[in-house]
Design an enzyme around this catalytic site. Structure first.
Site, PDB file in Angstrom:
ATOM      1  N   CYS A 133      34.090  36.148  31.112  1.00  9.65           N
ATOM      2  CA  CYS A 133      34.978  36.246  32.276  1.00  9.65           C
ATOM      3  C   CYS A 133      35.085  34.916  33.012  1.00  9.65           C
ATOM      4  O   CYS A 133      36.161  34.553  33.507  1.00  9.65           O
ATOM      5  CB  CYS A 133      34.480  37.332  33.228  1.00  9.65           C
ATOM      6  SG  CYS A 133      34.436  38.985  32.502  1.00  9.65           S
TER       7      CYS A 133
ATOM      8  N   ARG B  79      38.788  44.811  29.693  1.00 11.30           N
ATOM      9  CA  ARG B  79      39.522  43.545  29.790  1.00 11.30           C
ATOM     10  C   ARG B  79      40.994  43.846  29.496  1.00 11.30           C
ATOM     11  O   ARG B  79      41.398  43.963  28.343  1.00 11.30           O
ATOM     12  CB  ARG B  79      38.943  42.560  28.772  1.00 11.30           C
ATOM     13  CG  ARG B  79      39.092  41.095  29.143  1.00 11.30           C
ATOM     14  CD  ARG B  79      38.459  40.209  28.087  1.00 11.30           C
ATOM     15  NE  ARG B  79      37.024  40.381  27.953  1.00 11.30           N
ATOM     16  CZ  ARG B  79      36.109  39.882  28.779  1.00 11.30           C
ATOM     17  NH1 ARG B  79      36.496  39.185  29.827  1.00 11.30           N
ATOM     18  NH2 ARG B  79      34.822  40.086  28.574  1.00 11.30           N
TER      19      ARG B  79
END
Length: 211
Positions: free
Chosen positions: A44, A119
């Site tokens: 991330c 995601r």
């Protein structure tokens, strides 16, 4: 869970830039909402740096960017500070601090990992319509240039009533040309090869007007 072609659900969200109402906050503009599993995680972090790198380019395309995860706002702020201090990157776009309500509405919680958002990427047009949805596994970071390419392509598609080929604007067959919609009657089909470059009447292409 919303699908492609649906209106983006109306919601009020807490972000690192304050309260926002979506999609009203970006009415008349494109926006990308992307969710990440958690703050202070390696994949991330690389994605945030990559998104920030293209953020000025997206804004030139009249497109905004919003991040989201099920984390408290102070966690977002601390993580953003860490990225700036350690990676020399200032995160300029807002990040939603979700309690789980937004993630549930958008279908971002996987039953196997109920504490993390998946995601995902939602591409929303100026009318608040969801035009694309992308999902990635936790172990695979997103291809950020592809997301920018989608915005560029959608803008041409909407402005000119055409379609974009594979890998546009670097297609193996027609380069940076766009695809003309197939003819819907015999007379138009017969004229197509006179009007455009074609492999056949149903596969014709031309340069984009902006070229």
């Amino acid at each position: 869970m919303p699908l492609i072609g649906d209106k983006f659900p109306e919601m009020e969200v807490q972000t690192t830039h304050g309260l926002m109402k979506l999609p009203a906050e970006f009415k008349g503009r494109w926006f990308i909402l992307f969710s990440h599993p958690a703050d202070f995680t390696p994949v991330c972090t690389t994605e945030f740096v990559a998104f920030q790198e293209v953020y000025p380019e997206l804004r030139e395309l009249d497109c905004e960017l919003v991040g989201l995860s099920v984390d408290q706002v102070f966690s977002h702020i601390k993580w953003i500070e860490w990225i700036e201090e350690n990676l020399d990157t200032e995160i300029e776009f807002p990040v939603i601090a979700d309690t789980g309500r937004v993630a549930d509405t958008l279908g971002l919680i996987h039953p196997a990992r109920p504490t993390n958002t998946v995601r995902a990427v939602f591409v929303v047009d100026p009318e608040g319509i969801i035009r694309a949805i992308l999902y990635y596994p936790q172990e695979l970071g997103r291809n950020i240039p592809e997301i920018v390419r989608m915005i560029r392509a959608f803008r041409v598609i909407d402005a000119e009533g055409v379609a974009a080929p594979a890998n546009w604007p670097d297609n193996q067959l027609i380069g940076d040309h766009v695809i003309v919609p197939p003819a819907s009657d015999i007379e138009t089909a017969r004229k197509r090869k006179e009007e455009y470059e074609c492999y056949d009447w149903w596969l014709c292409h031309r340069s984009a007007s902006g070229d």
